[in-house]
Structure formats: structure tokens, C-alpha cells
Design an enzyme around this catalytic site. Structure first.
Site, PDB file in Angstrom:
ATOM      1  N   LYS A   1       0.095   3.947   6.786  1.00 41.76           N
ATOM      2  CA  LYS A   1      -0.580   4.886   5.887  1.00 41.76           C
ATOM      3  C   LYS A   1       0.022   6.269   6.043  1.00 41.76           C
ATOM      4  O   LYS A   1       0.731   6.554   7.014  1.00 41.76           O
ATOM      5  CB  LYS A   1      -2.080   4.970   6.244  1.00 41.76           C
ATOM      6  CG  LYS A   1      -2.882   3.687   5.989  1.00 41.76           C
ATOM      7  CD  LYS A   1      -3.220   3.529   4.519  1.00 41.76           C
ATOM      8  CE  LYS A   1      -4.031   2.294   4.205  1.00 41.76           C
ATOM      9  NZ  LYS A   1      -3.367   1.019   4.310  1.00 41.76           N
TER      10      LYS A   1
ATOM     11  N   SER B   1       0.800  -1.224   0.000  1.00 38.08           N
ATOM     12  CA  SER B   1       0.000   0.000   0.000  1.00 38.08           C
ATOM     13  C   SER B   1       0.837   1.282   0.000  1.00 38.08           C
ATOM     14  O   SER B   1       0.352   2.333  -0.359  1.00 38.08           O
ATOM     15  CB  SER B   1      -0.954   0.000   1.206  1.00 38.08           C
ATOM     16  OG  SER B   1      -0.190   0.088   2.374  1.00 38.08           O
TER      17      SER B   1
END
Ligand SMILES: Nc1ncnc2c1ncn2[C@@H]1O[C@H](COP(=O)(O)OP(=O)(O)OP(=O)(O)O)[C@@H](O)[C@H]1O
Length: 659
Positions: free
Chosen positions: A619, A582
Site C-alpha cells: 500500500k 491494488s
């Protein structure tokens, strides 16, 4: 002849005196035969008779010997009341005999202002009957030199390379180094090619070598700057004929009518080169029996004779101001064998040292050898040592008897040098070795065909110890063998790239495979090593999905060593392995290790470890009013929007160790 000279020197005029006189210093002669001459013996009588016959014959022909001539000159000079010369400079005075020195004293006129200057170098004393060269004090000829002498030790003539090779020949000779006037040359910082030594099995090979080299040398040197030197006149005569018949203009230097400037290569004996210098010197025929020549000794014992001959070779070597070649034919002189081959090379512009045999007890890679006693093995072992010591290849990269498949036939390469390319061991150089002096022409063909069987091989070498050919895989001849490069070796360090998110700089972090504590850091932009004061150990505790533990005392298997200034707090730093993709766009890939600082808050743009649905995830943190956006750097994943209070920040990523 020795004895006749001695009798004359002692001015013994009748047989009776000779029969009675004590005769010492004749105990050992050539070939170890006893030379004792008993008093009142037949042999003394015979020698005396021979001397008289010899002297009668000289008289009849109107000849005198050189020594008699010196004596006559002295007697003549002694007749005169006083000398004529008020200032006398004697160069090479270490070579003069007692009679010659006395003669000079006779022609000197002592005045309040007169002077006599002796210039001497005892390491160059090459005549056995010289007086001062034997370390006798100047008082023995009536001069007190105390406070009046000056030492000249700086060597301006030769290069450091030539001087070192020459000096090591005489430095361990106690007859030379115990002489009170022995001066060790001090070297100036002038470097050049190390001396080249070649051994030949035939005279013709030696001539061919000189022809070839002289032809190449004349690109850089005038023929008059090249001189060929041999111990004996017959040897330079034969070389001069050889060169002349091949069209090389050369001339033997005669001391009476020497022309140094003529456009010809010069030839001269070792005794006559004294006091001269040439840019290039070839010392030829340094053979057993020629130097030292035990038959030539006069009144001295073998040890002194050997020292004289050794000094003669030293003189020859130090006459070269730029380039020195030495060669032997059939059997090398014992002086060559005693030389340290570290100082010598086999070819010009080639690092290879000349062949030297190695005892079986010192053979390398013995477990790969079929027959330790084979004649090729001696040559192979010499080359193995050269590859290792001179060219820097570790023995682990060498393999013997490497099989190659040629059509239906299987062959074996004598030595293969392997190198590492991207972690894979590949054959790099094929080497064929032949019996000493047996020639390499056929072997060169064989080598080429072996190289053709393996496209990975880049170089080939073939040698019989006397000659060596090095080629690339297209068969082009090269001057030298390729040296081992650091990148040829197996990697001994684990290198990883580290991206420091604090300053966005990239570093190479290299850890020793044997010792993880040894870390070397390089700034990848500047290529400079990074100095750091202290390092810290960041525990690797699992993967990103596991998140950062709340407790401090956790167990971990391994750690990552980093400079302390790269982390925020050593106690709050943890390393996690990245599991997903990610954050690909931020340069953080699966398998990388992220360094995380445990903290509950973050700023806009920080990469964080956050807990979402009870699972840790990595993230980018972006506050938006009352909510927080957790963004993936990968378009495959949608941003996650969460209420500010629901987002639990676990830590902030401060660096990435790439896998
Ligand atoms: N001070 C100096 N600076 C640079 N070169 C020098 C110096 N002194 C001498 N040389 C050079 O060194 C070489 C040897 O000098 P020179 O022949 O005078 O020495 P030498 O002691 O008489 O030699 P030898 O007695 O061994 O024949 C010459 O080429 C000379 O030009």
C-alpha cells in the site's frame, strides 16, 4: 617462329654453327610436348632452312621484323660517335628489350649535367623479352642505381576495392613477388564499388550485358570515360561490331591516332591499355585459352609465360579508376577461378558474390536434401552460403523444400528464409533455384505464384547461378536481397523494464538467456547504456502476501541481478511477486516483481509492505495525525485507516521489475 627469332638474336649466320650450339630452355613446350632440339639433327636443319626461306621472303617484299628493325636502329646509332640527348626519361622501362636499352644509351650524350631517368613497374612487365622487367639489375646495362632510386608505392589511381582484387591475383605468384623490384601497392583511403564479375554461356549474352550496363552507366559517365578491354584484337573487333549494331557509338583506340576525348566508348587491347586510365573498364572475354594463352609463349617456359599473362590481367584491372567489370564466356580463365570471390560482386549495387561451386563435403543443411547430386543443388548451396555469409542469415532460419499448397497441387519452395516476428517464426523470403545456366524466366513465374499462396512472405529470389532476380511480393524487381536484421533473430536476451522508485527513471534490464549474470542496462529515456560498477543479487522469496521475512538466512529459488547502487542495502533487499491489483494506478501490476528494502519506518508517499490483520499487503503509506492511511492505487479498494501503533511496516518498495 620462336626458334627463328632466337637464331637471329644470337646472330648465328650458318647452319654449321647452329647445329653445334648448345640450346637450353627448350625442354617444355606448349601442351607438354618435348621440344628438345638435338645437335646435328634433321630438325635443326629444317628450322634453319625455314629461317632462310622466311628471311628471303622478307627481303623480297622489302619487310623487316620488329626485332630486326630494333637491331638495325641500334647498329645505325652505334655508327654515330656520341648521342644527341642530354636528358632522357624512359617511362615503362620494364618493357624494353636489351637491344632497345642499348639503343637509348647510344642516343644519350653524357655531360656533367646530363641525366637519364628510368620509370619502371615490374608488376606491369608484360613482354617476355623485356630485360629489366625480369629483375635484372641496372648494372647489367651499365648503370649503377644504388642510392639513386626512389620507390613510388602509393596507389592513387584505383579504389581500395579494385586494388585489393587485382593485387591478390599476383601476390602469390613467386615469379612476380620474388623479383627484387616488386612493390606492394599501399592504398589510400578511397573506396568504391567492388569489381563486378559475370559469366556468360554465349557471346551474345556478353554483348547484351554490356549494352544494358553501358546504357545505365551513361547516366553517370561520359561515353569517353568507358573503355572495353580484351586480350586480343579480334575480340575487341567483334565487341565493337556488336555495340555499333545496337547503336552505341564506339571506337577502337589506335595508338597512332588515338582520340581520347571523342564522345564514344573506347575499345582497346590489354597490351595497349598500359599507361592509360578510364573511370569505367570492362575486361571482356577472360576465357580459358584466351588468358593465359599457352600457344603464345615464345622463348620462355610455361611458368614465366603464365606470370606475364597474369600481370597483363593485373594491368587491365588497375586501369579502372572507379568501376571495374570483368566477364568470361563459356569457360572462365584459370586466373578468374583463382580469384578470391570475396572481392567480387555479381551486380552493381548488390552484395551478392558471383557463383562458385562448392564441394559436396561442404554442403549445408544436408539432412533436408533429397538428392545431393542433383544439378540444382550446386546452385542452391552457393545461394545458401551467400545468404549465410553475405546477408547474415543464420542457417537455422533457412528451410529447404518448404511445402506450399496451390489449389489442388502441392509445390515445394527450394529455400525459405524465415524470420522471427514477435517471437513467432514466419516465412519471409521464398527462393527458387534452377540448374546452372538454365534460365530463370519460367522459374520467376513459378516463384510469383508460390508467393501468392502465403501472405506472410515479403520477398522472392530466383537464380540459376548466372542470373538472379530479386523481387518484392508485388513482383517489383529489386537491386539486392534484403539483409538479415537483428530483430529477425530469436531473442537471446530476457528484457524487462525496471522502474527505479528512488529516482523515478525507467530502465531496460536485459539478461542473457544462457547466463543470468550478464546484465545489460539501458536508460529508456536517453537510450544510452548504463554503466554500473558492481551488481548485487536480490533473492526472490515469494509473493507480496508472504511479506518480508524477519530472518536473514532464508531460502530462495531465484534472484534478480541489479546494479548495487539501485538498492539501499544488499543484505536487506528482497524481491516479491505482486499478487493483486491494488497498486495498479502506481504502475505495479499483478505478476510484476517489486524490490523491497526491509525497514520498519516509512515516509509519506512511500509504497510499503505492511502487515494488516496478520497478512502482508502492499500500500501507499500516508501518516495522518495519530493514524496512518494505507491507500490502494485502485479505486476498487477503500483506503484503510489504522492506529499508528497497529501498523507494522515490513519494508519499503524501491523498484518494480515489470513482467
Ligand atoms: N599525389 C597524388 N594525389 C592524388 N592523385 C594522384 C597523385 N599522384 C597521382 N595521382 C593520380 O593517380 C593516377 C595515376 O597516376 P600516374 O598515371 O601518374 O601513375 P603511374 O605510376 O604513371 O601509373 P602507371 O605507370 O601504372 O600507368 C592519376 O589519375 C593521377 O591523377
Amino acid at each position: 617462329m620462336d626458334e627463328v627469332t632466337w637464331i637471329s638474336a644470337c646472330q648465328i649466320e650458318d647452319l654449321e654453327t647452329y647445329q653445334q650450339i648448345d640450346r637450353i630452355g627448350r625442354a617444355t613446350g606448349a601442351n607438354g610436348t618435348p621440344q628438345k632440339l638435338s645437335k646435328n639433327s634433321d630438325i635443326r636443319e629444317s628450322i634453319f632452312e625455314l629461317m632462310e626461306t622466311f628471311n628471303d621472303m622478307l627481303a623480297k617484299e622489302g619487310y623487316v621484323t620488329f626485332k630486326q628493325m630494333n637491331l638495325m636502329a641500334l647498329q645505325e646509332a652505334q655508327q654515330i660517335n656520341h648521342g644527341k640527348y642530354t636528358h632522357i626519361i624512359i617511362d615503362e622501362s620494364q618493357d624494353l628489350t636489351k637491344v632497345q636499352l642499348e639503343f637509348i644509351k647510344c642516343i644519350y650524350r653524357e655531360k656533367a649535367y646530363s641525366s637519364i631517368l628510368f620509370v619502371a613497374d615490374n608488376t606491369q612487365s608484360i613482354y617476355s623479352q623485356s630485360w629489366l622487367g625480369k629483375g635484372r639489375p641496372y648494372t647489367s646495362i651499365g648503370y649503377d642505381m644504388s642510392g639513386k632510386s626512389r620507390m613510388l608505392s602509393k596507389n592513387y589511381r584505383t579504389t581500395t576495392e579494385i586494388s585489393k582484387a587485382a593485387f591478390q591475383l599476383i601476390e602469390n605468384d613467386s615469379t612476380i613477388n620474388t623479383n627484387i623490384d616488386f612493390v606492394k601497392p599501399s592504398l589510400i583511403d578511397r573506396h568504391g564499388h567492388p569489381p563486378i564479375y559475370r559469366f556468360f554461356t554465349t557471346n551474345q549474352d556478353q554483348i547484351s550485358f554490356l549494352l544494358k550496363e553501358i546504357q545505365i552507366l551513361t547516366n553517370d559517365y561520359l561515353p569517353s570515360e568507358i573503355c572495353i578491354v580484351a586480350k586480343e584484337k579480334r575480340l575487341i573487333e567483334s565487341m565493337s561490331q556488336g555495340l555499333a549494331s545496337a547503336g552505341i557509338a564506339c571506337e577502337i583506340l589506335q595508338s597512332s591516332e588515338a582520340n581520347f576525348e571523342s564522345d564514344k566508348v573506347k575499345l582497346v587491347t590489354m597490351h595497349s591499355i598500359k599507361g592509360l586510365e578510364f573511370k569505367v573498364i570492362f575486361l571482356i572475354d577472360l576465357n580459358d585459352g584466351v588468358i593465359p594463352n599457352s600457344k603464345l609463349y615464345e622463348l620462355d617456359d610455361e611458368e614465366t609465360m603464365e606470370s606475364e599473362e597474369r600481370k597483363l590481367l593485373y594491368v587491365g584491372m588497375t586501369r579502372a579508376s572507379e568501376l571495374l567489370y570483368m566477364s568470361s564466356v563459356k569457360k572462365p580463365s584459370k586466373f578468374i577461378k583463382q580469384m578470391n570471390f570475396e572481392y567480387l560482386r555479381m551486380h552493381r549495387d548488390c552484395q551478392l558474390r558471383p557463383f562458385q561451386s562448392i564441394g559436396i563435403q561442404d554442403y549445408q543443411l544436408k539432412d533436408q536434401i533429397h538428392d545431393l547430386n542433383s544439378k540444382e543443388e550446386v546452385v542452391r548451396q552457393w545461394l545458401i552460403r551467400e545468404l549465410h555469409k553475405t546477408y547474415g542469415y543464420p542457417l537455422e532460419l533457412l528451410e529447404l523444400e518448404f511445402p506450399v499448397q496451390q489449389f489442388s497441387r502441392k509445390g515445394y519452395v527450394d529455400i525459405v528464409v524465415h524470420i522471427y516476428v514477435n517471437g513467432e517464426l514466419l516465412p519471409y523470403m521464398f527462393i527458387e533455384v534452377k540448374q546452372f545456366g538454365s534460365g530463370i524466366k519460367d522459374a520467376a513465374e513459378q516463384l510469383k505464384s508460390y508467393i501468392d499462396t502465403d501472405s506472410r512472405v515479403r520477398y522472392g529470389v530466383v537464380t540459376d547461378g548466372l542470373n538472379v532476380i530479386c523481387m518484392d511480393r508485388s513482383g517489383e524487381i529489386l537491386n539486392d536481397l534484403p539483409k538479415c536484421q537483428p530483430q529477425f533473430l530469436p531473442e537471446t536476451k530476457n528484457r524487462r523494464m525496471y522502474v527505479n522508485l528512488k529516482n523515478h527513471k525507467k530502465y531496460s534490464v536485459a539478461t542473457d538467456l544462457d547466463n543470468e549474470e550478464v546484465v545489460e542496462i539501458t536508460d529508456l529515456d536517453s537510450g544510452m547504456f548504463v554503466n554500473y560498477e558492481t551488481k548485487c543479487s536480490v533473492p526472490l522469496i515469494g509473493n507480496v502476501a508472504a511479506g518480508v521475512p524477519i530472518t536473514v538466512n532464508i531460502e530462495y529459488d531465484s534472484s534478480i541481478i541489479l546494479p548495487k547502487e539501485w538498492v539501499v542495502s544488499e543484505l536487506d533487499s528482497f524481491a516479491l511477486i505482486v499478487t493483486g491489483d491494488s497498486m495498479k494506478g502506481a504502475g505495479i501490476d499483478k505478476g510484476d516483481v517489486v524490490i523491497v528494502n526491509r525497514q520498519q519506518s516509512a515516509s509519506n508517499g512511500d509504497i510499503v509492505i505492511a502487515i494488516v490483520d496478520e497478512e502482508a499487503t502492499m500500500k501507499k503509506f500516508m501518516p495522518m495525525g495519530d493514524s496512518i492511511l494505507l491507500i490502494s492505487e485502485n479505486e476498487k479498494y477503500e483506503p484503510i485507516q489504522m492506529k499508528k501503533d497497529d501498523v507494522l511496516i515490513n519494508g519499503k518498495v524501491i523498484g518494480v521489475m515489470k513482467c
